[in-house]
Design a protein around this motif. Structure first.
Motif, PDB file in Angstrom:
ATOM      1  N   ASN A 310       0.832  -1.145  -0.203  1.00 28.88           N
ATOM      2  CA  ASN A 310      -0.054   0.053   0.114  1.00 28.88           C
ATOM      3  C   ASN A 310       0.855   1.280  -0.130  1.00 28.88           C
ATOM      4  N   ILE A 311       2.141   1.131   0.115  1.00 23.60           N
ATOM      5  CA  ILE A 311       3.219   2.236   0.269  1.00 23.60           C
ATOM      6  C   ILE A 311       3.708   2.436  -1.092  1.00 23.60           C
ATOM      7  N   ARG A 312       4.080   3.551  -1.524  1.00 20.45           N
ATOM      8  CA  ARG A 312       4.882   3.761  -2.686  1.00 20.45           C
ATOM      9  C   ARG A 312       5.646   4.934  -2.776  1.00 20.45           C
ATOM     10  N   LEU A 313       6.459   5.090  -3.372  1.00 20.30           N
ATOM     11  CA  LEU A 313       7.171   6.430  -3.749  1.00 20.30           C
ATOM     12  C   LEU A 313       6.573   7.326  -4.683  1.00 20.30           C
ATOM     13  N   LEU A 314       6.641   8.439  -4.238  1.00 20.33           N
ATOM     14  CA  LEU A 314       5.891   9.549  -5.326  1.00 20.33           C
ATOM     15  C   LEU A 314       6.810  10.769  -5.033  1.00 20.33           C
ATOM     16  N   CYS A 315       7.294  11.700  -5.923  1.00 22.56           N
ATOM     17  CA  CYS A 315       7.891  12.845  -6.164  1.00 22.56           C
ATOM     18  C   CYS A 315       7.035  13.567  -5.264  1.00 22.56           C
ATOM     19  N   ARG A 316       7.454  14.870  -4.806  1.00 23.30           N
ATOM     20  CA  ARG A 316       6.730  15.766  -4.291  1.00 23.30           C
ATOM     21  C   ARG A 316       5.739  16.302  -5.135  1.00 23.30           C
ATOM     22  N   ALA A 317       6.266  16.651  -6.405  1.00 31.52           N
ATOM     23  CA  ALA A 317       5.257  17.334  -7.473  1.00 31.52           C
ATOM     24  C   ALA A 317       4.416  16.290  -7.951  1.00 31.52           C
ATOM     25  N   HIS A 318       4.351  14.780  -7.836  1.00 32.15           N
ATOM     26  CA  HIS A 318       3.329  13.992  -8.059  1.00 32.15           C
ATOM     27  C   HIS A 318       2.386  13.925  -7.007  1.00 32.15           C
ATOM     28  N   ASN A 319       2.940  13.814  -5.692  1.00 34.41           N
ATOM     29  CA  ASN A 319       2.245  13.646  -4.587  1.00 34.41           C
ATOM     30  C   ASN A 319       1.199  15.122  -4.544  1.00 34.41           C
ATOM     31  N   LEU A 320       1.684  16.205  -4.800  1.00 27.62           N
ATOM     32  CA  LEU A 320       0.757  17.495  -4.733  1.00 27.62           C
ATOM     33  C   LEU A 320      -0.134  17.497  -5.989  1.00 27.62           C
ATOM     34  N   HIS A 321       0.210  16.890  -7.073  1.00 32.79           N
ATOM     35  CA  HIS A 321      -0.681  16.836  -8.090  1.00 32.79           C
ATOM     36  C   HIS A 321      -1.720  16.010  -7.624  1.00 32.79           C
ATOM     37  N   ARG A 322      -1.411  14.889  -7.065  1.00 31.39           N
ATOM     38  CA  ARG A 322      -2.489  13.996  -6.876  1.00 31.39           C
ATOM     39  C   ARG A 322      -3.448  14.474  -5.789  1.00 31.39           C
ATOM     40  N   GLU A 323      -2.968  15.452  -4.756  1.00 28.13           N
ATOM     41  CA  GLU A 323      -3.750  16.098  -4.095  1.00 28.13           C
ATOM     42  C   GLU A 323      -4.714  17.130  -4.378  1.00 28.13           C
ATOM     43  N   ARG A 324      -3.918  17.855  -5.420  1.00 23.35           N
ATOM     44  CA  ARG A 324      -4.778  18.813  -6.336  1.00 23.35           C
ATOM     45  C   ARG A 324      -5.906  18.178  -6.881  1.00 23.35           C
ATOM     46  N   GLY A 325      -5.764  17.128  -7.772  1.00 20.60           N
ATOM     47  CA  GLY A 325      -6.814  16.395  -8.247  1.00 20.60           C
ATOM     48  C   GLY A 325      -7.804  15.877  -7.417  1.00 20.60           C
ATOM     49  N   ARG A 326      -7.597  15.351  -6.228  1.00 22.05           N
ATOM     50  CA  ARG A 326      -8.535  15.039  -5.000  1.00 22.05           C
ATOM     51  C   ARG A 326      -9.158  16.276  -4.980  1.00 22.05           C
ATOM     52  N   ALA A 327      -8.432  17.365  -4.444  1.00 23.31           N
ATOM     53  CA  ALA A 327      -9.124  18.619  -4.397  1.00 23.31           C
ATOM     54  C   ALA A 327     -10.154  18.992  -5.200  1.00 23.31           C
ATOM     55  N   ARG A 328      -9.778  19.131  -6.561  1.00 27.41           N
ATOM     56  CA  ARG A 328     -10.566  19.603  -7.550  1.00 27.41           C
ATOM     57  C   ARG A 328     -11.928  18.831  -7.762  1.00 27.41           C
ATOM     58  N   SER A 329     -11.515  17.469  -7.662  1.00 29.20           N
ATOM     59  CA  SER A 329     -12.813  16.555  -7.776  1.00 29.20           C
ATOM     60  C   SER A 329     -13.721  16.472  -6.790  1.00 29.20           C
ATOM     61  N   GLY A 330     -13.356  17.498  -5.824  1.00 31.57           N
ATOM     62  CA  GLY A 330     -13.998  17.382  -4.431  1.00 31.57           C
ATOM     63  C   GLY A 330     -14.118  16.063  -3.436  1.00 31.57           C
ATOM     64  N   ALA A 331     -13.313  15.289  -3.936  1.00 32.08           N
ATOM     65  CA  ALA A 331     -13.276  14.056  -3.326  1.00 32.08           C
ATOM     66  C   ALA A 331     -12.342  14.084  -1.948  1.00 32.08           C
ATOM     67  N   SER A 332     -13.087  13.413  -1.222  1.00 33.09           N
ATOM     68  CA  SER A 332     -12.097  13.268   0.326  1.00 33.09           C
ATOM     69  C   SER A 332     -11.204  12.218  -0.038  1.00 33.09           C
ATOM     70  N   PRO A 333     -10.051  12.258   0.788  1.00 33.69           N
ATOM     71  CA  PRO A 333      -9.029  11.262   0.447  1.00 33.69           C
ATOM     72  C   PRO A 333      -9.703   9.775   0.842  1.00 33.69           C
ATOM     73  N   GLY A 334      -9.556   9.183  -0.171  1.00 34.61           N
ATOM     74  CA  GLY A 334      -9.690   7.759  -0.041  1.00 34.61           C
ATOM     75  C   GLY A 334     -11.086   7.289  -0.863  1.00 34.61           C
ATOM     76  N   LEU A 335     -11.757   8.351  -1.549  1.00 37.73           N
ATOM     77  CA  LEU A 335     -12.935   7.860  -2.468  1.00 37.73           C
ATOM     78  C   LEU A 335     -12.617   7.165  -3.420  1.00 37.73           C
ATOM     79  N   PRO A 336     -13.353   6.092  -3.944  1.00 39.96           N
ATOM     80  CA  PRO A 336     -13.006   5.120  -5.127  1.00 39.96           C
ATOM     81  C   PRO A 336     -12.419   6.006  -6.146  1.00 39.96           C
ATOM     82  N   GLN A 337     -13.211   7.092  -6.771  1.00 36.45           N
ATOM     83  CA  GLN A 337     -12.781   7.708  -7.977  1.00 36.45           C
ATOM     84  C   GLN A 337     -11.237   8.049  -7.993  1.00 36.45           C
ATOM     85  N   ALA A 338     -10.859   8.370  -6.757  1.00 33.72           N
ATOM     86  CA  ALA A 338      -9.225   8.820  -6.511  1.00 33.72           C
ATOM     87  C   ALA A 338      -8.438   7.872  -6.586  1.00 33.72           C
ATOM     88  N   GLU A 339      -9.037   6.566  -6.175  1.00 39.03           N
ATOM     89  CA  GLU A 339      -8.191   5.417  -6.226  1.00 39.03           C
ATOM     90  C   GLU A 339      -8.068   4.990  -7.641  1.00 39.03           C
TER      91      GLU A 339
END
Ligand SMILES: [Zn+2]
Length: 343
Positions: A310-339
């Motif tokens: 369940n753990i992986r390496l992400l660069c800071r840019a991709h981690n932020l990018h992922r967080e932004r994607g979740r925020a834009r989609s209005g998804a809270s962490p862990g919702l299926p669409q984010a996965e």
């Protein structure tokens, strides 16, 4: 003025910005193809010589003016375009570029050029070098040990009272920059590696050969290096991701704990080869090796545990990018669409 350019761009949506830069890159490719075609025609006519320039290269650098590298690659592509006009079309539509054509140029024939250009379509340079390594495989280079002339010592004043400053990794003890190791693709998945070593390393290599003579065939320095590097990587990973303090009973692997145990960090870091593991929808993996972070695939808040799966390496840019994607989609962490979006 540049500021006006930037001001106009800041009003664009992401989609408009991407459309715009794609359009510009497309026009740039079309212009490059046209320039290469012109150079090919100039070669045919010898027109640069007639204009008083010693070569087409000199004309390109002085009259146009291109950089040496631009002129070199574009003229190389022009020679190739005279033999295989299809490369102009491929330059224009972005299927290839002048750097990749340089890599391929010596290996294209009337018989193979269509198939090889097709295989190299859209590839990056190191991937095209691997195609060449398959087309024209070179034998493994024999392991060799050769004494190289010692670089002249530069006069460095001794400062006995001051502790010696740690030398940067790329600078040898003499103060002369160490030659960069060279890695060359020879054939599929085979590389030659040329590196200058000092007397100590030579002795250690011999010692390793002696100690492993029963396990490693004589002369197989690659196998010795692999074992040595595996051991070194694990040792460094243990130092880098050391367990700090004794974890409380039961907490190290508990799904309730956000803490990622050191042994999981080590395993993930080595498994992901110290690189960001982000893979785009079209299969492109990020190359970043810096500013890496441990990321929960399934977020901790929604029950994701701290196991290597369940753990992986992400660069800071991709981690932020992922967080932004979740925020834009209005998804809270862990919702299926984010996965699904970030497998
Ligand atoms: Zn990345």
């Amino acid at each position: 003025m540049p500021i006006d350019f930037l001001a106009s761009l800041s009003a664009l949506t992401d989609a408009q910005l991407l459309d715009s830069v794609r359009g510009l890159a497309g026009r740039s490719r079309a212009v490059t193809a046209q320039i290469v075609a012109h150079l090919a025609e100039m070669l045919r006519r010898g027109v640069a010589l007639g204009e008083g320039y010693g070569s087409l290269h000199v004309y390109c650098v002085e009259a146009l003016p291109m950089s040496d590298a631009e002129a070199y690659l574009r003229i190389g592509a022009a020679y190739l375009a005279r033999r295989f006009p299809v490369v102009l079309e491929m330059l224009a539509d972005g299927s290839t570029n002048v750097s990749n054509l340089k890599v391929l140029s010596a290996h294209l024939t009337q018989e193979n050029h269509l198939a090889v250009l097709e295989e190299a379509r859209g590839k990056r340079k190191h991937q095209v070098e691997q195609i060449v390594a398959r087309l024209a495989p070179r034998p493994d280079v024999p392991t060799s040990l050769r004494k190289v002339p010692k670089p002249a010592l530069t006069a460095v004043p001794e400062l006995p009272s001051a502790p010696p400053a740690p030398a940067p990794a790329t600078v040898a003890a003499t103060g002369t920059p160490a030659p960069r190791p060279t890695v060359v693709a020879l054939s599929p998945a085979r590389y030659s590696y040329h590196v200058t070593i000092d007397e100590d390393v030579r002795e250690l290599l011999q010692l390793a050969r002696d100690l492993s003579s029963h396990a490693v065939p004589h002369g197989d320095d690659s196998a010795i290096l692999k074992r040595a590097l595996e051991a070194y990587v694990m040792q460094q990973a243990r130092a880098r991701f050391a367990t700090t303090g004794k974890p409380r009973e039961g907490t190290e692997t508990s799904p309730e704990s956000r803490h990622i145990p050191a042994r999981v960090k080590r395993a993930v870091y080595v498994r992901d080869r110290g690189r960001c593991s982000f893979v785009s929808a079209d299969g492109r993996r990020c190359d970043a090796r810096h500013h890496l972070q441990f990321d929960h695939r399934q977020p901790w808040a929604s029950g994701g545990d701290a196991t290597p799966d369940n753990i992986r390496l992400l660069c800071r840019a991709h981690n932020l990018h992922r967080e932004r994607g979740r925020a834009r989609s209005g998804a809270s962490p862990g919702l299926p669409q984010a996965e699904r979006a970030w497998p």
